[in-house]
Write a protein that holds these residues in place. Structure first.
Motif, mmCIF file in Angstrom:
data_model
loop_
_atom_site.group_PDB
_atom_site.id
_atom_site.type_symbol
_atom_site.label_atom_id
_atom_site.label_comp_id
_atom_site.label_asym_id
_atom_site.label_seq_id
_atom_site.Cartn_x
_atom_site.Cartn_y
_atom_site.Cartn_z
ATOM 1 N N MET A 1 1.271 -1.268 0.228
ATOM 2 C CA MET A 1 0.245 0.377 0.019
ATOM 3 C C MET A 1 0.548 1.315 0.067
ATOM 4 O O MET A 1 0.386 1.917 -0.480
ATOM 5 N N GLN A 2 1.897 1.400 1.090
ATOM 6 C CA GLN A 2 2.724 2.554 0.727
ATOM 7 C C GLN A 2 3.675 2.810 -0.644
ATOM 8 O O GLN A 2 3.327 4.072 -0.843
ATOM 9 N N GLU A 3 3.100 1.567 -1.144
ATOM 10 C CA GLU A 3 3.970 2.211 -2.324
ATOM 11 C C GLU A 3 3.519 2.412 -3.676
ATOM 12 O O GLU A 3 3.529 3.485 -4.015
ATOM 13 N N ILE A 4 2.068 2.462 -3.085
ATOM 14 C CA ILE A 4 1.036 3.281 -4.348
ATOM 15 C C ILE A 4 0.943 4.252 -3.820
ATOM 16 O O ILE A 4 0.710 5.408 -4.775
ATOM 17 N N LEU A 5 0.971 4.328 -2.229
ATOM 18 C CA LEU A 5 1.088 6.089 -1.771
ATOM 19 C C LEU A 5 2.186 6.950 -2.553
ATOM 20 O O LEU A 5 1.995 8.022 -3.105
ATOM 21 N N GLN A 6 2.897 6.456 -2.239
ATOM 22 C CA GLN A 6 4.386 6.952 -2.747
ATOM 23 C C GLN A 6 4.073 7.612 -4.284
ATOM 24 O O GLN A 6 4.399 7.852 -4.665
ATOM 25 N N TYR A 7 4.020 6.443 -5.142
ATOM 26 C CA TYR A 7 3.563 6.679 -6.031
ATOM 27 C C TYR A 7 3.035 7.657 -6.568
ATOM 28 O O TYR A 7 3.557 8.380 -7.862
ATOM 29 N N LYS B 1 -4.861 -5.819 -10.544
ATOM 30 C CA LYS B 1 -6.388 -6.935 -10.215
ATOM 31 C C LYS B 1 -5.858 -6.119 -7.979
ATOM 32 O O LYS B 1 -6.248 -5.397 -7.686
ATOM 33 N N ASN B 2 -4.404 -6.345 -8.338
ATOM 34 C CA ASN B 2 -4.331 -6.151 -6.557
ATOM 35 C C ASN B 2 -4.123 -5.090 -6.894
ATOM 36 O O ASN B 2 -4.513 -4.586 -5.554
ATOM 37 N N VAL B 3 -3.382 -3.984 -7.415
ATOM 38 C CA VAL B 3 -4.072 -2.613 -7.679
ATOM 39 C C VAL B 3 -5.182 -2.242 -7.314
ATOM 40 O O VAL B 3 -5.204 -0.434 -6.639
ATOM 41 N N ARG B 4 -6.351 -2.115 -7.773
ATOM 42 C CA ARG B 4 -7.746 -2.308 -7.222
ATOM 43 C C ARG B 4 -7.903 -2.248 -5.981
ATOM 44 O O ARG B 4 -8.892 -1.687 -5.452
ATOM 45 N N GLN B 5 -7.452 -3.783 -5.897
ATOM 46 C CA GLN B 5 -7.866 -4.045 -4.751
ATOM 47 C C GLN B 5 -7.314 -3.576 -3.338
ATOM 48 O O GLN B 5 -8.167 -2.356 -2.649
ATOM 49 N N LEU B 6 -5.823 -2.494 -3.861
ATOM 50 C CA LEU B 6 -5.245 -1.890 -2.830
ATOM 51 C C LEU B 6 -5.682 0.052 -2.920
ATOM 52 O O LEU B 6 -5.875 0.139 -1.633
ATOM 53 N N LEU B 7 -5.565 0.260 -3.645
ATOM 54 C CA LEU B 7 -6.861 1.971 -4.308
ATOM 55 C C LEU B 7 -8.468 1.675 -3.009
ATOM 56 O O LEU B 7 -8.430 2.193 -2.408
ATOM 57 N N THR B 8 -9.882 -0.153 -3.303
ATOM 58 C CA THR B 8 -10.617 0.452 -2.899
ATOM 59 C C THR B 8 -10.326 0.873 -1.190
ATOM 60 O O THR B 8 -10.755 1.206 -1.075
ATOM 61 N N GLU B 9 -9.048 -0.305 -0.801
ATOM 62 C CA GLU B 9 -9.093 -0.557 0.691
ATOM 63 C C GLU B 9 -8.024 0.974 0.855
ATOM 64 O O GLU B 9 -8.665 2.024 2.058
#
Length: 103
Positions: A1-7, A28-36
């Protein structure tokens, strides 16, 4: 999750497909993590439909919540707020009629 926030902080508003390509995580994982992340309030997300060569492409447009990126180079500084001039240094332009009648 932190990787996506940093990106998102580094690259600003992005589509989920761009985030997946940039981070190397599956879509698929990005969409799930973004939803969370959106449920937590860390990410602002909206579903979008863009048309590429006439074909609809659905995705999620995301940005980091409450994050204001630093100013880009080359901007002029904001003007400083000036303080009001004291009345002793700024006399009235005309004298009132009452003061001239007393003379």
């Amino acid at each position: 999750m932190q990787e996506i926030l940093q990106y998102l902080k580094a690259n600003g508003e992005q589509l989920d497909a761009d985030i997946a390509a940039g981070t190397g995580v599956s879509l698929k994982n990005v969409r799930q993590l973004l939803t969370e992340l959106s449920a937590k309030g860390d990410v602002i997300m909206c579903r979008t439909t863009r048309y590429t060569n006439g074909k609809p492409v659905e995705g999620m447009l995301c940005r980091a919540s409450g994050y204001i990126p630093p100013a880009s180079p080359g901007r002029k500084p904001k003007p400083a707020q000036s303080s009001p001039i004291p009345e002793s240094l700024n006399p009235p332009l005309r004298q009132s009629r009452q003061s001239s009648a007393k003379k």
